[in-house]
Write a protein that holds these residues in place. Structure first.
Motif, PDB file in Angstrom:
ATOM      1  N   GLU A  57       0.817  -1.218   0.000  1.00  0.00           N
ATOM      2  CA  GLU A  57       0.000   0.000   0.000  1.00  0.00           C
ATOM      3  C   GLU A  57       0.852   1.269   0.000  1.00  0.00           C
ATOM      4  O   GLU A  57       0.333   2.388   0.076  1.00  0.00           O
ATOM      5  N   GLY A  58       2.185   1.094  -0.073  1.00  0.00           N
ATOM      6  CA  GLY A  58       3.083   2.253  -0.127  1.00  0.00           C
ATOM      7  C   GLY A  58       3.484   2.799   1.223  1.00  0.00           C
ATOM      8  O   GLY A  58       4.026   3.906   1.320  1.00  0.00           O
ATOM      9  N   ASN A  59       3.256   2.017   2.279  1.00  0.00           N
ATOM     10  CA  ASN A  59       3.574   2.495   3.631  1.00  0.00           C
ATOM     11  C   ASN A  59       4.938   1.980   4.092  1.00  0.00           C
ATOM     12  O   ASN A  59       5.372   0.891   3.706  1.00  0.00           O
ATOM     13  N   PHE A  60       5.582   2.761   4.938  1.00  0.00           N
ATOM     14  CA  PHE A  60       6.866   2.362   5.525  1.00  0.00           C
ATOM     15  C   PHE A  60       7.014   3.057   6.881  1.00  0.00           C
ATOM     16  O   PHE A  60       6.264   3.994   7.201  1.00  0.00           O
ATOM     17  N   GLY A  61       7.986   2.629   7.665  1.00  0.00           N
ATOM     18  CA  GLY A  61       8.189   3.274   8.957  1.00  0.00           C
ATOM     19  C   GLY A  61       9.547   2.982   9.567  1.00  0.00           C
ATOM     20  O   GLY A  61      10.202   1.991   9.219  1.00  0.00           O
ATOM     21  N   PHE A  62       9.988   3.873  10.447  1.00  0.00           N
ATOM     22  CA  PHE A  62      11.238   3.726  11.188  1.00  0.00           C
ATOM     23  C   PHE A  62      10.978   4.051  12.653  1.00  0.00           C
ATOM     24  O   PHE A  62      10.201   4.969  12.962  1.00  0.00           O
ATOM     25  N   ASN A  63      11.631   3.327  13.538  1.00  0.00           N
ATOM     26  CA  ASN A  63      11.603   3.631  14.961  1.00  0.00           C
ATOM     27  C   ASN A  63      13.051   3.592  15.433  1.00  0.00           C
ATOM     28  O   ASN A  63      13.694   2.539  15.373  1.00  0.00           O
TER      29      ASN A  63
END
Length: 467
Positions: free
Chosen positions: A64-70
């Protein structure tokens, strides 16, 4: 006893809760969405190490084109989101973020812009304005952009300059450390793109003295680089090197390679900046061993990091890796068709010029070579010239040798750049000079040119050793 155990457990839980809370406070999250089909299915988060970008971590983009960083944040600073647009040719939009502990950034990315969502973005609204200005400058510096100084000069002197100054005046948060860093970044972006403009091929070029006033304003007679925060900018190293490269090229006075570092380093006051500048400029200058010996001595005091020490150690090893090895044997014909061999001259030092009649820089060295031959006539040194002209141009070579009254030993290689001498010494550009001792062993396969004043010092030292 039971009460003591309960008390210990309670204390332990309390400590763990505090540690967990502190840990959470030191974290920052970046959640993003790509509104288009990118060239890759990953997003990389970059950070700055010694004035240039280095990969921090990479994550996958879902369907869906989502990404993330923590990520844990010890020191606040700039991070960069790269979804493939950092390609050297594309030079797409700059997504620079100032990350502090506790931020929860939500970013919505289109191909040429992005939006920040949420309420925990810190100072990134200001940073975004800096990015948008930087992106406007970058459009002039893309490969294949086909924009010339006629487009760029009016922009940089008027609209570009005004945008930069207006934004710097608008940076006044309660965090002075951030204010100082962002203002420095805005200026670094401005100058770096201004200097980089001249590094790309263009279809039209201005006269050397035709420059907008801002270029004169960039120049500083005294110290130009003193802020250690330059090393916290993605283009910090590029800014310094571009500044010096530009003014080196603009100068009406040609600076010797031996003087470049000492002259330019006088404009840097901060020790870590000096070290970075020295290392990068040593690589750029590509000094020959004899030049390196002269230049490096006063610089060791600045090259104190392990990286610097390792660089100089490996550099010096490489420079002398062939020293003392036997020179390659070859036999080529002279202008009279007589075969002449490398080994014919054992018992004498040899200085070999590898050249061609079509090579302008080669021909520029001929007057200096003639003078050397005259100065060292009667000494135990042979001056040999080996032409890499094509065999079809053999008569042209002979005529040139005769018309220019070339001295020394004049030979022509049998297969131009595929000949034994060129292949063995990896000669793919000329002129190239080689030096051998009296046993035919290598002194240098990248010797000083005849026009270099240091060459006579080297030859005098060699010839004195035999007396």
């Amino acid at each position: 006893m039971k009460k003591q155990i309960i008390f210990v457990i309670a204390c332990t839980m309390s400590i763990l809760n505090v540690l967990h809370a502190r840990s959470k406070m030191n974290m920052a999250t970046i959640v993003g969405h790509l509104n288009f089909q990118s060239v890759t299915n990953q997003v990389t988060l970059l950070h700055v190490v010694k004035g240039q970008l280095v990969e921090h971590t990479t994550t996958q983009v879902n369907s869906e084109g989502n990404f993330g960083f923590n990520l844990p944040i010890i020191d606040p600073g700039f991070y960069y989101v790269d979804y493939g647009q950092f390609n050297r040719k594309l030079r797409g939009q700059n997504i620079r973020l100032y990350i502090q502990p506790g931020l929860e950034i939500n970013i919505d990315i289109s191909e040429n812009s992005y939006k920040l969502k949420g309420k925990k973005n810190g100072y990134n609204d200001l940073v975004q304005k800096a990015n948008e200005i930087n992106n406007q400058f970058r459009t002039f510096n893309r490969v294949g952009a086909y924009q010339t100084y006629k487009d760029f000069f009016p922009f940089i002197q008027n609209k570009g300059y005004q945008m930069v100054e207006d934004l710097k005046r608008a940076v006044h948060t309660n965090d002075e450390k951030f204010n100082k860093l962002l203002k420095l970044a805005i200026q670094a972006d401005f100058e770096t793109e201004a200097f980089f403009f001249f590094r790309l091929p263009r279809v039209a070029h201005p006269e050397k003295n035709n420059r907008p006033k801002v270029y004169a304003d960039f120049y500083t007679e005294g110290i130009k680089f003193s802020d250690p925060n330059i090393l916290k900018l993605d283009n910090g190293k590029k800014w310094m090197l571009s500044y010096f490269y530009y003014h080196r090229r603009q100068s009406s006075k040609k600076i010797s390679k031996l003087e470049v570092i000492s002259q330019e380093m006088a404009h840097i006051s901060e020790s870590n900046l000096k070290e970075l500048y020295i290392l990068e400029t040593l690589k750029e200058l590509k000094l020959k061993p004899e030049e390196y010996k002269v230049v490096i001595r006063p610089l060791y005091q600045y090259l104190t990091s392990e990286e610097s020490k390792n660089y100089t150690l490996e550099c010096e090893k490489k420079m002398h890796s062939e020293e003392g090895q036997p020179g390659v044997e070859f036999t080529y014909e002279d202008v009279f068709g007589k075969p002449v061999s490398f080994s014919d001259f054992k018992g004498k030092y040899m200085y070999v010029d590898v050249w061609a009649t079509w090579c302008g820089p080669c021909k520029a060295e001929i007057p200096h070579l003639k003078k050397l031959e005259k100065d060292y006539a009667g000494e135990d040194i042979v001056f040999m010239s080996v032409s890499l002209d094509k065999l079809k141009d053999k008569q042209k070579w002979k005529d040139f040798v005769q018309s220019e009254n070339l001295g020394g030993i004049q030979l022509m290689a049998d297969k131009d750049f595929s000949s034994r001498i060129a292949k063995n010494y990896e000669i793919n550009a000329i002129p190239r000079f080689l030096m051998f001792d009296k046993e035919g062993k290598i002194i240098s396969t990248n010797a000083l040119r005849p026009s270099d004043k240091l060459l006579k010092d080297q030859l005098n030292t060699l010839l004195e050793l035999q007396k």
